[in-house]
Write an enzyme that holds these catalytic residues in place. Structure first.
Site, PDB file in Angstrom:
ATOM      1  N   CYS A 253      45.172  30.234  36.589  1.00  0.00           N
ATOM      2  CA  CYS A 253      46.153  30.870  35.691  1.00  0.00           C
ATOM      3  C   CYS A 253      47.225  29.871  35.257  1.00  0.00           C
ATOM      4  O   CYS A 253      46.938  28.958  34.502  1.00  0.00           O
ATOM      5  CB  CYS A 253      46.726  32.116  36.367  1.00  0.00           C
ATOM      6  SG  CYS A 253      47.573  33.196  35.204  1.00  0.00           S
TER       7      CYS A 253
ATOM      8  N   HIS B 234      41.953  35.323  38.303  1.00  0.00           N
ATOM      9  CA  HIS B 234      42.490  35.058  39.644  1.00  0.00           C
ATOM     10  C   HIS B 234      41.450  35.327  40.720  1.00  0.00           C
ATOM     11  O   HIS B 234      41.388  36.448  41.237  1.00  0.00           O
ATOM     12  CB  HIS B 234      43.700  35.963  39.904  1.00  0.00           C
ATOM     13  CG  HIS B 234      44.942  35.550  39.192  1.00  0.00           C
ATOM     14  ND1 HIS B 234      45.852  34.661  39.723  1.00  0.00           N
ATOM     15  CD2 HIS B 234      45.435  35.894  37.975  1.00  0.00           C
ATOM     16  CE1 HIS B 234      46.854  34.478  38.880  1.00  0.00           C
ATOM     17  NE2 HIS B 234      46.628  35.220  37.808  1.00  0.00           N
TER      18      HIS B 234
ATOM     19  N   GLU C 222      41.560  34.539  43.758  1.00  0.00           N
ATOM     20  CA  GLU C 222      42.215  34.883  45.036  1.00  0.00           C
ATOM     21  C   GLU C 222      42.595  36.361  45.088  1.00  0.00           C
ATOM     22  O   GLU C 222      42.881  36.890  46.147  1.00  0.00           O
ATOM     23  CB  GLU C 222      43.439  33.978  45.261  1.00  0.00           C
ATOM     24  CG  GLU C 222      44.711  34.361  44.524  1.00  0.00           C
ATOM     25  CD  GLU C 222      44.727  33.999  43.042  1.00  0.00           C
ATOM     26  OE1 GLU C 222      43.664  33.640  42.502  1.00  0.00           O
ATOM     27  OE2 GLU C 222      45.799  34.099  42.418  1.00  0.00           O
TER      28      GLU C 222
END
Lengths: 82, 231
Positions: B86, B203, B205
């Site tokens: 990002c 993302h 994660e």
């Protein structure tokens, strides 16, 4: 000597400019019919230098290294004495 | 193996990445504040998501000019893995470690939503655990994720297999509707020509544990771990 540099940064011609086109639509709602609206950012840099040409060269380098992104932006510089 | 997660003023996904490496994968990872310029001793770097420097000037522009980025460039030039998520992707393009630019979304609004991605290249440090063409579910959260590059450079990226991920629909088809931000050719993530630097807007994660609704993102981090263990 002290100089002011007025730097204008805008998206290259033909690139999508959502902010510009949103403002254009809003102006149309107000009854205007602008042919085109482009958004731009302006920076005013105060710089000390021996000459206006040298000052402009430095500001040009600043534009290339940070202020504009060469992939997407054009920029212009207007110099004047402070 | 030791991974540096770089924190700039305004980074906000740093702890999530640390959690993946330390708590889930049991890998040695450390937060590194951007003023600590020395990255010797680290085997890889993650630039996490967030809003470094309030997105002043352009997203990632200020962070990309901080002195720690010279050390990140050194690590990248040594062929070690550098991952930008990002805002990290934005920083990598601004630092010229990755090609192109991330512009304001075509519909100029912050998007926070699930997206489906197609794995275009599973032959990288970051994607080896995926199958080629696999469709994965990972969320995006950004306002400046509209990937742009010139037609000539896009050709080069395609020919060098540098496009790692594209936005697709659930069936894996490239459509306008599945492109959340107007990115050219639905590009969601690219690598450098050597393949050791990856940037992506989604993302991983945030999709690395079942409780989060998808654990597809975990494979990206597992791929990195595999790379280190096979080295």
């Amino acid at each position: 000597m002290e100089y002011y540099a007025e730097v204008t940064v805008q998206l290259k011609d033909g690139m999508l400019d959502p902010e510009g086109s949103t403002i254009k639509r809003a102006l149309e709602h107000l009854g205007y019919s602008p042919k085109d609206v482009k958004s731009a950012k302006k920076f005013i840099i105060t710089i000390e230098s021996e000459s206006i040409d040298k000052a402009k060269d430095t500001v040009d380098e600043m534009c290339r290294r940070l202020i504009a992104n060469p992939v997407i932006h054009d920029y212009s510089i207007i110099m004047r004495e402070a | 193996m030791k991974i540096a997660i770089i924190q700039f003023g305004g980074s906000n996904c740093d702890m999530d990445v640390l959690h993946i490496f330390k708590d889930i994968l049991n890998v040695n990872a450390e937060l590194v504040w951007y003023k600590n310029k020395d990255l010797s001793g680290y085997d890889g770097v993650v630039l996490p998501g967030g809003f470094s420097y309030g997105d002043y000037l352009r997203s990632g522009a200020i962070a990309s000019r901080t002195p720690i980025m010279d050390s990140v460039k050194k690590i990248a030039n040594e062929g070690k893995p550098v991952l930008g998520i990002c805002n990290g992707f934005q920083i990598l393009t601004e630092a010229s470690l990755l090609d192109g630019a991330l512009m304001t979304n075509s519909y100029p609004k912050f998007i926070c939503d699930w997206t489906y991605l197609k794995v275009e290249n599973n032959n990288t440090i970051f994607t080896s655990r995926f199958n080629e063409g696999e469709v994965i579910k990972i969320p995006v959260a950004h306002k400046e994720g509209n990937y742009y590059n010139t037609p000539e450079r896009l050709n080069e990226l395609n020919n060098n297999h540098q496009v790692a991920f594209r936005y697709v629909n659930q069936k894996g088809h490239l459509t306008n509707e599945s492109n959340p931000n107007g990115s050219v050719e639905n590009i969601a993530g690219i690598t450098n020509s050597k393949g050791n630097v990856l940037g992506l807007m989604p993302h991983p994660e945030r999709a690395a544990e079942s409780i989060l609704g998808s654990k597809d993102g975990l494979k990206l981090f597992l791929s990195m771990v595999d790379y280190f263990s096979n080295e």
